[in-house]
Design a protein around this motif. Structure first.
Motif, PDB file in Angstrom:
ATOM      1  N   GLU A   1       0.820  -0.881   0.165  1.00 48.60           N
ATOM      2  CA  GLU A   1       0.184  -0.011   0.131  1.00 48.60           C
ATOM      3  C   GLU A   1       1.290   0.619   0.015  1.00 48.60           C
ATOM      4  O   GLU A   1       1.723   1.375   0.572  1.00 48.60           O
ATOM      5  CB  GLU A   1      -1.311  -0.381   1.448  1.00 48.60           C
ATOM      6  N   MET A   2       0.564   2.255  -0.924  1.00 48.87           N
ATOM      7  CA  MET A   2       1.072   3.535  -0.596  1.00 48.87           C
ATOM      8  C   MET A   2      -0.026   4.758  -0.644  1.00 48.87           C
ATOM      9  O   MET A   2      -0.946   5.147  -1.004  1.00 48.87           O
ATOM     10  CB  MET A   2       1.199   3.854  -1.993  1.00 48.87           C
ATOM     11  N   GLY A   3       0.903   5.869   0.047  1.00 52.61           N
ATOM     12  CA  GLY A   3      -0.374   6.504   0.822  1.00 52.61           C
ATOM     13  C   GLY A   3       0.199   7.640  -0.153  1.00 52.61           C
ATOM     14  O   GLY A   3       0.526   7.681  -1.223  1.00 52.61           O
ATOM     15  N   PRO A   4       0.533   8.842   0.535  1.00 54.46           N
ATOM     16  CA  PRO A   4       0.185  10.358  -0.613  1.00 54.46           C
ATOM     17  C   PRO A   4       1.484  10.418  -0.861  1.00 54.46           C
ATOM     18  O   PRO A   4       2.201  11.516  -1.463  1.00 54.46           O
ATOM     19  CB  PRO A   4       0.362  11.485   0.504  1.00 54.46           C
ATOM     20  N   SER A   5       2.875   9.874   0.053  1.00 52.02           N
ATOM     21  CA  SER A   5       3.956   9.724  -0.524  1.00 52.02           C
ATOM     22  C   SER A   5       4.578   8.684  -1.161  1.00 52.02           C
ATOM     23  O   SER A   5       3.688   7.870  -1.887  1.00 52.02           O
ATOM     24  CB  SER A   5       5.090   9.449   0.406  1.00 52.02           C
ATOM     25  N   PHE A   6       6.326   9.206  -1.529  1.00 52.96           N
ATOM     26  CA  PHE A   6       6.867   7.755  -2.060  1.00 52.96           C
ATOM     27  C   PHE A   6       6.740   6.085  -1.494  1.00 52.96           C
ATOM     28  O   PHE A   6       6.984   5.058  -2.067  1.00 52.96           O
ATOM     29  CB  PHE A   6       7.915   7.560  -2.929  1.00 52.96           C
ATOM     30  N   ALA A   7       6.800   6.406  -0.391  1.00 57.64           N
ATOM     31  CA  ALA A   7       7.265   5.020   0.416  1.00 57.64           C
ATOM     32  C   ALA A   7       5.839   4.219   0.057  1.00 57.64           C
ATOM     33  O   ALA A   7       3.938   4.283   0.433  1.00 57.64           O
ATOM     34  CB  ALA A   7       6.793   5.876   2.202  1.00 57.64           C
ATOM     35  N   ILE A   8       6.227   2.582   0.197  1.00 53.14           N
ATOM     36  CA  ILE A   8       5.058   1.635  -0.644  1.00 53.14           C
ATOM     37  C   ILE A   8       6.082   0.584   1.000  1.00 53.14           C
ATOM     38  O   ILE A   8       6.726  -0.104   1.101  1.00 53.14           O
ATOM     39  CB  ILE A   8       5.240   1.567  -1.181  1.00 53.14           C
ATOM     40  N   LYS A   9       4.109   0.077   1.648  1.00 51.08           N
ATOM     41  CA  LYS A   9       4.711  -0.772   3.066  1.00 51.08           C
ATOM     42  C   LYS A   9       3.740  -1.844   2.351  1.00 51.08           C
ATOM     43  O   LYS A   9       2.993  -2.261   2.164  1.00 51.08           O
ATOM     44  CB  LYS A   9       3.871   0.100   4.222  1.00 51.08           C
ATOM     45  N   SER A  10       4.031  -3.084   3.370  1.00 51.76           N
ATOM     46  CA  SER A  10       3.638  -4.061   3.297  1.00 51.76           C
ATOM     47  C   SER A  10       3.814  -4.419   4.715  1.00 51.76           C
ATOM     48  O   SER A  10       4.748  -4.998   5.307  1.00 51.76           O
ATOM     49  CB  SER A  10       4.465  -4.779   1.691  1.00 51.76           C
ATOM     50  N   ASP A  11       3.220  -5.484   4.832  1.00 52.45           N
ATOM     51  CA  ASP A  11       3.133  -6.914   6.027  1.00 52.45           C
ATOM     52  C   ASP A  11       2.941  -8.548   5.192  1.00 52.45           C
ATOM     53  O   ASP A  11       2.888  -8.411   5.011  1.00 52.45           O
ATOM     54  CB  ASP A  11       2.300  -6.664   6.985  1.00 52.45           C
ATOM     55  N   ILE A  12       4.402  -8.050   5.537  1.00 54.55           N
ATOM     56  CA  ILE A  12       4.323 -10.290   4.821  1.00 54.55           C
ATOM     57  C   ILE A  12       5.005 -10.604   5.669  1.00 54.55           C
ATOM     58  O   ILE A  12       6.048 -11.162   6.263  1.00 54.55           O
ATOM     59  CB  ILE A  12       5.403  -9.738   3.548  1.00 54.55           C
ATOM     60  N   ARG A  13       3.761 -11.580   6.363  1.00 52.76           N
ATOM     61  CA  ARG A  13       3.778 -12.722   7.245  1.00 52.76           C
ATOM     62  C   ARG A  13       4.602 -12.125   8.697  1.00 52.76           C
ATOM     63  O   ARG A  13       5.708 -12.709   9.538  1.00 52.76           O
ATOM     64  CB  ARG A  13       5.245 -13.950   6.957  1.00 52.76           C
ATOM     65  N   GLY A  14       4.177 -11.183   8.547  1.00 54.65           N
ATOM     66  CA  GLY A  14       4.628 -10.372  10.137  1.00 54.65           C
ATOM     67  C   GLY A  14       5.580  -9.569   9.972  1.00 54.65           C
ATOM     68  O   GLY A  14       6.164  -8.830  10.881  1.00 54.65           O
TER      69      GLY A  14
ATOM     70  N   THR B   1      15.753  11.330  -0.776  1.00 52.60           N
ATOM     71  CA  THR B   1      15.357  11.926  -0.647  1.00 52.60           C
ATOM     72  C   THR B   1      15.217  13.177  -1.350  1.00 52.60           C
ATOM     73  O   THR B   1      14.565  14.075  -2.232  1.00 52.60           O
ATOM     74  CB  THR B   1      15.503  12.883   0.635  1.00 52.60           C
ATOM     75  N   ALA B   2      16.755  12.932  -2.245  1.00 52.11           N
ATOM     76  CA  ALA B   2      17.442  13.780  -3.426  1.00 52.11           C
ATOM     77  C   ALA B   2      16.198  13.320  -4.698  1.00 52.11           C
ATOM     78  O   ALA B   2      16.134  14.446  -5.764  1.00 52.11           O
ATOM     79  CB  ALA B   2      18.828  13.087  -4.132  1.00 52.11           C
ATOM     80  N   GLY B   3      15.692  12.293  -4.205  1.00 53.22           N
ATOM     81  CA  GLY B   3      14.318  11.400  -5.764  1.00 53.22           C
ATOM     82  C   GLY B   3      12.637  11.637  -5.073  1.00 53.22           C
ATOM     83  O   GLY B   3      12.019  12.010  -5.719  1.00 53.22           O
ATOM     84  N   GLY B   4      12.280  12.818  -4.079  1.00 48.91           N
ATOM     85  CA  GLY B   4      11.509  12.862  -3.847  1.00 48.91           C
ATOM     86  C   GLY B   4      11.378  12.219  -2.308  1.00 48.91           C
ATOM     87  O   GLY B   4      10.323  12.206  -2.249  1.00 48.91           O
ATOM     88  N   GLY B   5      10.835  11.184  -2.037  1.00 52.45           N
ATOM     89  CA  GLY B   5      11.361  10.552  -1.178  1.00 52.45           C
ATOM     90  C   GLY B   5      11.375  10.771   0.119  1.00 52.45           C
ATOM     91  O   GLY B   5      12.202  11.664   0.136  1.00 52.45           O
ATOM     92  N   THR B   6      11.171  10.067   1.403  1.00 50.73           N
ATOM     93  CA  THR B   6      11.804  10.123   2.990  1.00 50.73           C
ATOM     94  C   THR B   6      12.173   8.817   3.184  1.00 50.73           C
ATOM     95  O   THR B   6      12.905   9.250   4.200  1.00 50.73           O
ATOM     96  CB  THR B   6      10.611  10.060   3.347  1.00 50.73           C
ATOM     97  N   ASP B   7      13.252   8.367   2.125  1.00 48.70           N
ATOM     98  CA  ASP B   7      14.231   7.461   2.281  1.00 48.70           C
ATOM     99  C   ASP B   7      14.070   6.672   3.217  1.00 48.70           C
ATOM    100  O   ASP B   7      15.120   6.214   4.231  1.00 48.70           O
ATOM    101  CB  ASP B   7      16.155   8.074   2.842  1.00 48.70           C
ATOM    102  N   LEU B   8      13.687   5.693   3.914  1.00 49.03           N
ATOM    103  CA  LEU B   8      12.149   5.505   4.733  1.00 49.03           C
ATOM    104  C   LEU B   8      13.021   3.590   4.082  1.00 49.03           C
ATOM    105  O   LEU B   8      12.859   2.645   4.648  1.00 49.03           O
ATOM    106  CB  LEU B   8      11.167   4.904   4.535  1.00 49.03           C
ATOM    107  N   GLY B   9      13.671   3.165   3.116  1.00 47.32           N
ATOM    108  CA  GLY B   9      13.721   1.998   3.025  1.00 47.32           C
ATOM    109  C   GLY B   9      14.141   1.617   1.878  1.00 47.32           C
ATOM    110  O   GLY B   9      14.370   3.214   1.219  1.00 47.32           O
ATOM    111  N   PRO B  10      14.963   0.671   1.380  1.00 42.51           N
ATOM    112  CA  PRO B  10      15.384   0.996   0.326  1.00 42.51           C
ATOM    113  C   PRO B  10      14.993   1.475  -1.585  1.00 42.51           C
ATOM    114  O   PRO B  10      13.335   0.907  -0.621  1.00 42.51           O
ATOM    115  CB  PRO B  10      16.130  -0.664  -0.310  1.00 42.51           C
TER     116      PRO B  10
END
Length: 150
Positions: free
Chosen positions: A11-24, A33-42
């Motif tokens: 799932e993706m909200g209003p930012s570039f961050a895309i999150k998933s719960d995969i088997r916990g 950040t240079a590409g507009g993201g928040t650098d929360l992950g790869p």
């Protein structure tokens, strides 16, 4: 033929961050950040290469156990070359994806270099991700009728 379906939901909200719960396991894909993201992950491309390295390592562990090899460890480096123009919506004669992907492995085991190469060849032949990249895989995409995400 027996098949096993593997499924994830991201799932993706209003930012570039895309999150998933995969088997916990909570995983996040983001942009620097240079590409507009928040650098929360790869980035997705980094996860893709990491997934290939992980698959090679996992299959190596399985194969070593089956062959009763003492695989003390393994270092897998995966590198890919691509032209980012297409994914940025710019004209390009190149494919959007990686043009080449190189896998390099250091195998810590009591084996000759020839035996290590044969082992790596077998591992790559058994790796599902290597197979998906090396051969044509049908990919189907469609718009879900589920509607808007709240």
């Amino acid at each position: 033929m027996a098949t096993k379906r593997i499924s994830i939901t991201a799932e993706m909200g209003p930012s570039f961050a895309i999150k998933s719960d995969i088997r916990g396991h909570n995983v996040v894909i983001d942009q620097p950040t240079a590409g507009g993201g928040t650098d929360l992950g790869p980035t997705p491309l980094e996860y893709f290469l990491f997934s290939l390295a992980g698959c090679v390592g996992s299959i190596a562990r399985i194969a070593a156990a089956q062959q009763k090899l003492d695989l003390r460890g393994m270092r897998v480096v995966v590198e890919g070359d691509l032209n980012p123009a297409g994914l940025l919506g710019k004209p390009s004669d190149d494919r959007v994806g990686f043009q080449t992907i190189e896998i390099s492995a250091e195998i810590d085991a009591d084996m000759s270099d020839e035996a290590k190469q044969a082992f790596l060849d077998e591992v790559c032949a058994r790796c599902p991700l290597h197979d998906n990249i090396h051969y044509t895989t049908v990919v189907v995409h469609e718009l879900s009728a589920a509607g808007c995400i709240a």
